[in-house]
Design a protein around this motif. Sequence first.
Motif, PDB file in Angstrom:
ATOM      1  N   PRO A  48       0.769  -0.943   0.101  1.00  0.00           N
ATOM      2  CA  PRO A  48      -0.034  -0.077  -0.167  1.00  0.00           C
ATOM      3  C   PRO A  48       0.893   1.119  -0.220  1.00  0.00           C
ATOM      4  O   PRO A  48       1.953   1.241   0.768  1.00  0.00           O
ATOM      5  N   ALA A  49       0.306   2.410  -0.786  1.00  0.00           N
ATOM      6  CA  ALA A  49       1.071   3.550  -0.485  1.00  0.00           C
ATOM      7  C   ALA A  49       0.649   4.081  -0.094  1.00  0.00           C
ATOM      8  O   ALA A  49      -0.314   4.426   0.609  1.00  0.00           O
ATOM      9  N   LEU A  64       0.794   8.431  -2.735  1.00  0.00           N
ATOM     10  CA  LEU A  64      -0.333   9.035  -3.533  1.00  0.00           C
ATOM     11  C   LEU A  64      -0.276  10.502  -4.809  1.00  0.00           C
ATOM     12  O   LEU A  64      -1.177  10.356  -5.420  1.00  0.00           O
ATOM     13  N   ARG A 104       0.718  10.095  -8.056  1.00  0.00           N
ATOM     14  CA  ARG A 104       0.243   9.235  -9.127  1.00  0.00           C
ATOM     15  C   ARG A 104      -0.876   9.087  -9.492  1.00  0.00           C
ATOM     16  O   ARG A 104      -1.600   8.523 -10.086  1.00  0.00           O
ATOM     17  N   THR A 105      -1.701  10.119  -8.740  1.00  0.00           N
ATOM     18  CA  THR A 105      -3.414   9.803  -8.866  1.00  0.00           C
ATOM     19  C   THR A 105      -3.490  10.944  -9.977  1.00  0.00           C
ATOM     20  O   THR A 105      -2.527  12.528 -10.161  1.00  0.00           O
ATOM     21  N   TRP A 112      -4.315  14.089  -4.161  1.00  0.00           N
ATOM     22  CA  TRP A 112      -4.871  13.135  -2.401  1.00  0.00           C
ATOM     23  C   TRP A 112      -5.849  13.991  -1.732  1.00  0.00           C
ATOM     24  O   TRP A 112      -4.905  15.151  -0.876  1.00  0.00           O
ATOM     25  N   SER A 120      -5.713   4.630  -5.196  1.00  0.00           N
ATOM     26  CA  SER A 120      -4.121   5.385  -4.726  1.00  0.00           C
ATOM     27  C   SER A 120      -3.754   5.078  -6.539  1.00  0.00           C
ATOM     28  O   SER A 120      -2.776   6.048  -6.734  1.00  0.00           O
ATOM     29  N   GLN A 121      -5.112   5.071  -7.436  1.00  0.00           N
ATOM     30  CA  GLN A 121      -4.960   4.933  -9.157  1.00  0.00           C
ATOM     31  C   GLN A 121      -5.447   5.708  -9.828  1.00  0.00           C
ATOM     32  O   GLN A 121      -6.453   5.299  -9.568  1.00  0.00           O
ATOM     33  N   ASP A 142      -6.928  -2.352  -5.370  1.00  0.00           N
ATOM     34  CA  ASP A 142      -6.967  -1.219  -4.345  1.00  0.00           C
ATOM     35  C   ASP A 142      -6.276  -1.908  -3.229  1.00  0.00           C
ATOM     36  O   ASP A 142      -6.924  -2.008  -2.746  1.00  0.00           O
ATOM     37  N   HIS A 193      -4.397  -0.033  -1.523  1.00  0.00           N
ATOM     38  CA  HIS A 193      -4.311   0.587  -0.379  1.00  0.00           C
ATOM     39  C   HIS A 193      -5.907   0.937   0.312  1.00  0.00           C
ATOM     40  O   HIS A 193      -6.056   0.947   1.239  1.00  0.00           O
TER      41      HIS A 193
END
Length: 820
Positions: free
Chosen positions: A284-285, A290, A293-294, A298, A405-406, A498, A500
Motif C-alpha cells: 500500500p502506498a 499517492l 500517482r493520481t 490526494w 491509489s491509482q 486497490d 490501499h
Amino acid sequence: MARRCGRATSRFAEKIQTSPRKTAISAALLCVWVLFPAAAEAGLYTSSDLVVLLTPENVGSVLVNSTAAMVVEFYASWCGHCIAFSPVYTRLARDVKEWKPAVNLAAIDCAAEENRKICTGYKIRGYPTLKVSRCTHEAAATGGNFPRDLRGLRHRIIDKLETHKEPWPPACPPLEPTSQAEIDNFFETNNVQHLALIFEEPQSYVGREVTLDLLQFENIAVRRVLNTEEGLVAKLGVTEFPSCYLYYPGGNFTRLQVNIEARTFYSYALQRLPGVVRSGRPPPASPDTLKNRTEEPWKPFNKSRVYMADLESTLHYSLRVELAVHAVIKGVALKSLKKYISVLTKYFPGRPVVMNLLKSVNSWLQSQSADEISYVALKEILDNTAQVPNTALPEGTKWVGCQGSQPYLRRYPCGVWTLFHVLTVQAKILGGSDPQEVLSSMRSYVHNFFGCRPCAEHFENMAVESLMEVNTMSAAVLWLWSRHNRVNNRIAGSLSEDPHFPKIQWPPPDLCPACHNVMDNREHRWNKEVVLPFLLSYFNSSRILTDYLDDESQVLETQREKHKQLTLAAQKHVERKTREALDSNMQFPPSQATEQGEGEEEEEEEEEGPQDEAATDEDEDGGEGAPAATEEEEMEEKPEPTSWANPENLGGPVQRQAHRRPSIVGMRMRELQEDIVDLDSFVNQHYKAKALQLAASSRVKQRTLQRQKEQDPRPVLGLGMELDAGLGMMGLQPMEEDFELNVGQQRKQLQKRDLSSQVIGQEAELSYKGRWISVLSIGFSKVDISLCVILYFLSSMCLLAMYLFFKKRLRLRRAKIALP
C-alpha cells in the motif's frame, strides 16, 4: 523442522481405475459440448460463484493436471437434496477463497447428457457426492461421507490435506504443530517480517485455518503451537487458548490484540500488519506517494463517513457519461431510466440545486409518452439549457471517500455502491412503502446501463437468487449490504483491488466491533441486530459530509457561463451557416471588403450602379429642382480612387464577379475565384500604366440631365475593350488580363456619351428594371436570362409553324372529300 503436509500423511487406499477408452470418450464428449455449450450454465451454480464449473472440455486440466487439491461436488440438477445443499457449497467456496492455490472447489452436473460419462468414470451412484481429486497425472478421486455444514466441511478438507502420503498440493503450507527448536532458528531460514504463533489445544482447527487464510500473503508466516509445548508457553506467558502472539528476531514478542479470540479476527488483523501484502502485489502506498500517482491531489478523508462529493460525482458519471453511450433510449431501458430517476428524486439527500435538477429531469421523463427518447434531448434537461433558476448538477468528478491509489481503481464502482446504500437507508428512514423499490431500480439500471457487463451479470445472478425474498425495508438494507460483502469476497485479490483499500467484509471489527460475534463453536457470525442500526447511522443523510464541494452559487455561476459560451457558439454557427447559404445562392463568390481596421468587417450592400448613377437616380426621384452635388462633395464622399477592379463601380446590376485570369493561347470558360482585392496594390501593380494612358487619350465627361456638374473622369475603352466585352457575353473570358471590364459597364458608358435626355431617361428605366431582374433572376446572369428568352421565342415560333402546317394539311384533306 516442522514437517510439510506432504510428509505427514498416508495415501488414500481407494483407487479408481480409469477407462482405457478415456481419450476417445473425451473426444466424443468434446464434440457434444461444442453442440451444447450452455449446459454448464443450466446447473445449480453460475459463473458468479467461486466454483469451477466442470465440462468435458476442462475436466482434464482441472482434475488431472491441477496444482491444487480439488474438492468436487457431483450433483444432479433435478435432485432436491442437491438444490438444498448448493447454498452451503457456495458459502464454502467463499469461505475458503483465500486457501488457493492449495485448495479449490469445483462442481459438475451429472444430469447433463454430456457429463454422464465423466460421472460414470468416477463411479458416482448417488447425489450429492463430494470427492477430493489428487494432484497427480491420473484422474482419481477419493470420497466418503462429508458433513453438510460449513464448519464441518472446512475441517474435513483440512483432514484430507493432512492424511495423504504424496506431497500434494505443492502450495500446501505446513499445518502440523511447531516446536521451540524450530522457532528459535526460524528467522535464520525464512525471510519474513512477521511470525504469528497461534497457541491452541490439539483438537482446535483455528491455527490451521488461519495458516491457510494467510497463504496468499507475503512477509508473514503462521505456525500452530499446542498447549503441550511447555517451553514456548512458559517463555511467552500464554494463559489463554486460543491466543495469538507476534514473534520477532531476538526473542521479542507481543500479543495480537483482537476483539474476539477466533479465526476471523486473527486473519483480519494479521493481513493488515505493516508490510503484509498479497503475493505479487505492491505494498500500500503512503499518502505522500499517492499525490504523485493520481490525476488530482490526494484528499484526506474520514473513513467512517460518507461524502456528498462522491454521491454527486456518481450522479454526474451515471447521467452524463454512462447514459451518453446510448444515443436512443427506448423500451425496457427507458422504463428502467424512468424508475431510476424517480427513485433518485424521492430518496437522494442532495443539495437544493441538485434536487431541483432531478425533479426537472423526472418531470420531463414522466411526460414523455413515446416509446423512445434521444439522449441529446435528455442532456439538454441535465445541462439546464432552459436556465431554470436554482437548478444544476455539478459537472466533473471529485472523488473523496471513493478515491483510489491509482486513477483506474475504485472511484465510480465505489460510488455506485455508496449511492444505493444511501438510497436504501433513506427509503427506510422516510418510510417507503415498497421494500424492493430501490433494489429493483438498481437491478434494472445495472442490467441496462452499467458499463461493466460481467459485473452486471454477476449482480443479476444475485438478484435472481434471493431478491424476491426481500419483504421489509430493513431486509432491503441488509440484502444490499450482504451482497456487497459477497462481491468484496469474490474480487478480493484481483487486479481491480486497490492495495490501499483491500476488499474486506464490511464493516471491519475496528469500525464496528459489536457487529461481529462468534457462536458456541467459535465460528464467526454477524450480529445483524447491531449491523442494521450501524448501517442506518453510517449512511444517514444527516452524517454526510459536504467537504471539497463547490458552493451552490459557484455551481450556478459555472453553469451560466457555460450556457453563455454555448449560446455564442450556436449563434456563430447559425451565422456561418446563413452566410454559406447566401453565398451558395449567388453566381459568383462575394467580394470581401477592403480592411477598414483591425478586427472589423464591413458588410457591403448591393447597389444598382456606380455612385454617379445613384446620384442621378436620386436627383430624378427628388424632382427637377433638386440641386446636384458638386465635384468636390463627390470627392469627399468617395475618398478611395475609382478602380476597374471594384465591382461597385461597374455598370449594370451588381453581381460581384471573380477576378478572371487571362491567357494568350485561346478562350476558355470563366473560372470562379475568391474576390479578395486590395484596391491600392491592385491598381498600382496591374492597371496603373494602361489606365493612365487610356484616361489621358480618351477621357469623356459624363453629364447629367441638368448639366449642373461634371462627373468623375472615367476611362473610355477602345476597340480592344469592346471586343473583350463581346467575348464576355458569350460566356468566355479573354486571355489578356489588362483589358477586363464588365459588359454592362461598356454599355452604360456608351450611353452616357449621348447628351440627349432621352438616353438618360432610358438609362434610368433600365436601371429600374434591372433591380427587378436581379431580384427575379435569383442569382442568374443577364446572359442566362437572354438565352432563356431566345429559346422561349424559338420554341414559340416552332410551335406556331407546326400549328400552321397541320392546319393547312387538314384543309387540303377536307377539300378532297368534298369532290363528287
